[in-house]
Design an enzyme around this catalytic site. Structure first.
Site, PDB file in Angstrom:
ATOM      1  N   GLY A 178       5.432  -1.709   4.265  1.00  0.00           N
ATOM      2  CA  GLY A 178       4.259  -0.983   3.795  1.00  0.00           C
ATOM      3  C   GLY A 178       3.703  -1.616   2.534  1.00  0.00           C
ATOM      4  O   GLY A 178       4.168  -2.654   2.073  1.00  0.00           O
TER       5      GLY A 178
ATOM      6  N   ASP B 268       1.327  -0.343  -1.311  1.00  0.00           N
ATOM      7  CA  ASP B 268       0.686   0.736  -2.077  1.00  0.00           C
ATOM      8  C   ASP B 268      -0.829   0.530  -2.138  1.00  0.00           C
ATOM      9  O   ASP B 268      -1.579   1.495  -2.165  1.00  0.00           O
ATOM     10  CB  ASP B 268       1.288   0.793  -3.486  1.00  0.00           C
ATOM     11  CG  ASP B 268       2.772   1.087  -3.405  1.00  0.00           C
ATOM     12  OD1 ASP B 268       3.118   2.152  -2.891  1.00  0.00           O
ATOM     13  OD2 ASP B 268       3.573   0.220  -3.792  1.00  0.00           O
TER      14      ASP B 268
ATOM     15  N   GLU C 279      11.985  -6.854  -1.295  1.00  0.00           N
ATOM     16  CA  GLU C 279      10.836  -6.917  -0.372  1.00  0.00           C
ATOM     17  C   GLU C 279      10.115  -8.261  -0.511  1.00  0.00           C
ATOM     18  O   GLU C 279       9.686  -8.847   0.479  1.00  0.00           O
ATOM     19  CB  GLU C 279       9.860  -5.783  -0.680  1.00  0.00           C
ATOM     20  CG  GLU C 279      10.401  -4.420  -0.283  1.00  0.00           C
ATOM     21  CD  GLU C 279       9.491  -3.271  -0.684  1.00  0.00           C
ATOM     22  OE1 GLU C 279       9.552  -2.238  -0.019  1.00  0.00           O
ATOM     23  OE2 GLU C 279       8.736  -3.397  -1.657  1.00  0.00           O
TER      24      GLU C 279
HETATM   25  C1  5RP Z   1       8.510   0.179  -1.649  1.00  0.00           C
HETATM   26  C2  5RP Z   1       7.167  -0.269  -1.255  1.00  0.00           C
HETATM   27  C3  5RP Z   1       6.466   0.496  -0.194  1.00  0.00           C
HETATM   28  O1  5RP Z   1       6.168  -0.353   0.852  1.00  0.00           O
HETATM   29  C4  5RP Z   1       5.201   1.068  -0.756  1.00  0.00           C
HETATM   30  O2  5RP Z   1       5.523   1.841  -1.904  1.00  0.00           O
HETATM   31  C5  5RP Z   1       4.458   1.934   0.257  1.00  0.00           C
HETATM   32  O3  5RP Z   1       5.220   3.076   0.518  1.00  0.00           O
HETATM   33  P1  5RP Z   1       4.825   4.132   1.615  1.00  0.00           P
HETATM   34  O4  5RP Z   1       4.876   3.444   2.931  1.00  0.00           O
HETATM   35  O5  5RP Z   1       5.867   5.220   1.467  1.00  0.00           O
HETATM   36  O6  5RP Z   1       3.450   4.649   1.284  1.00  0.00           O
HETATM   37  O7  5RP Z   1       6.626  -1.225  -1.750  1.00  0.00           O
HETATM   38  O8  5RP Z   1       9.007  -0.565  -2.724  1.00  0.00           O
END
Ligand code: 5RP
Length: 229
Positions: free
Chosen positions: A82, A84, A103
């Site tokens: 995913g 943000d 990641e």
């Molecule tokens: C975790 C991340 C996630 O991919 C990002 O925060 C998106 O999260 P979500 O899919 O819960 O909206 O970078 O470190």
């Protein structure tokens, strides 16, 4: 109303093929990809995976996915994660879940990196979401001061009344820049500060595809030029 994150995740999993080594992201969108991959494994598909966090590791195990020791591998076939925020060039802010270092290692070492998001994550410029920066605890106050000198306000991430500690034993500083027009340049400046481990800015050159789920149930595969398709 359809779950946009789930739609995007299931589309990404449809690209996984027999025998692949898969990078698994972290967060509520990656959750759906791990569930969908678990179903494929139960259906007889043979894949192995590397997890970007302890939380993802536990989830993957529950779903019957075989994890490998990533110290032993040099190339991942495909990773799914995913974000943000995603800008019009497909630069990303990641790290809302605090898993940014692993990641980034996974994304940068994958032949193909699929980003799965709901349409709410698409922005013209990055920056409304405070940029997560992982720093080592030693000298943290100075490192934070040096980050502020780049023009942001900072918040040392907290969890349950204590400093949030990453899976790597580090801290996370959420840096509010408001608008990030040159992510590559900002990332280089941040990385030049001693004490910084990694920023949550992910370069568009590493993104193979952005898969966007929408609440009407449709899914778009975005081309690098923008969000028009
Ligand atoms: C975790 C991340 C996630 O991919 C990002 O925060 C998106 O999260 P979500 O899919 O819960 O909206 O970078 O470190």
């Amino acid at each position: 109303m359809m779950d946009a994150k789930k739609q995007a995740a299931e589309k990404a999993v449809s690209f996984i093929q027999e025998g692949m080594l898969i990078g698994l992201g972290t967060g509520s969108t990656a959750y759906w990809a791990i569930q969908a991959l678990g179903e494929k494994v139960k259906g007889g598909m043979h894949i192995t995976a590397v997890a970007s966090s302890v939380a993802t590791e536990e989830l993957a195990k529950q779903c019957g996915i075989t994890l490998v020791d990533f110290t032993q591998h040099t190339q991942i076939d495909l990773s799914i994660d995913g974000a943000d925020e995603v800008d019009a060039q497909h630069n990303l802010i990641k790290g809302g879940g605090g898993a940014l270092l692993r990641e980034k290692i996974i994304a940068y070492n994958s032949k193909s990196f699929l980003v799965i998001v709901s349409e709410t994550k698409l922005v013209h410029y990055l920056g409304k979401f405070p940029l997560p920066v992982e720093i080592v605890p030693f000298g943290a106050a100075l490192t934070i001061k040096n980050l502020q000198a780049l023009g942001c306000t900072t918040q040392l991430r907290q969890k349950e009344g204590k400093d949030f500690i990453t899976d790597n034993g580090n801290l996370v500083v959420d840096c509010a820049f408001e608008t990030i027009k040159e992510p590559e340049i900002l990332d280089a400046k941040i990385r030049s500060i001693p004490g910084v481990v990694v920023s949550g800015l992910f370069d568009h050159n590493k993104v193979s595809q952005v898969i966007v789920g929408r609440e009407n149930g449709s899914v778009s595969l975005l081309i690098p030029e923008g969000f028009g398709c």
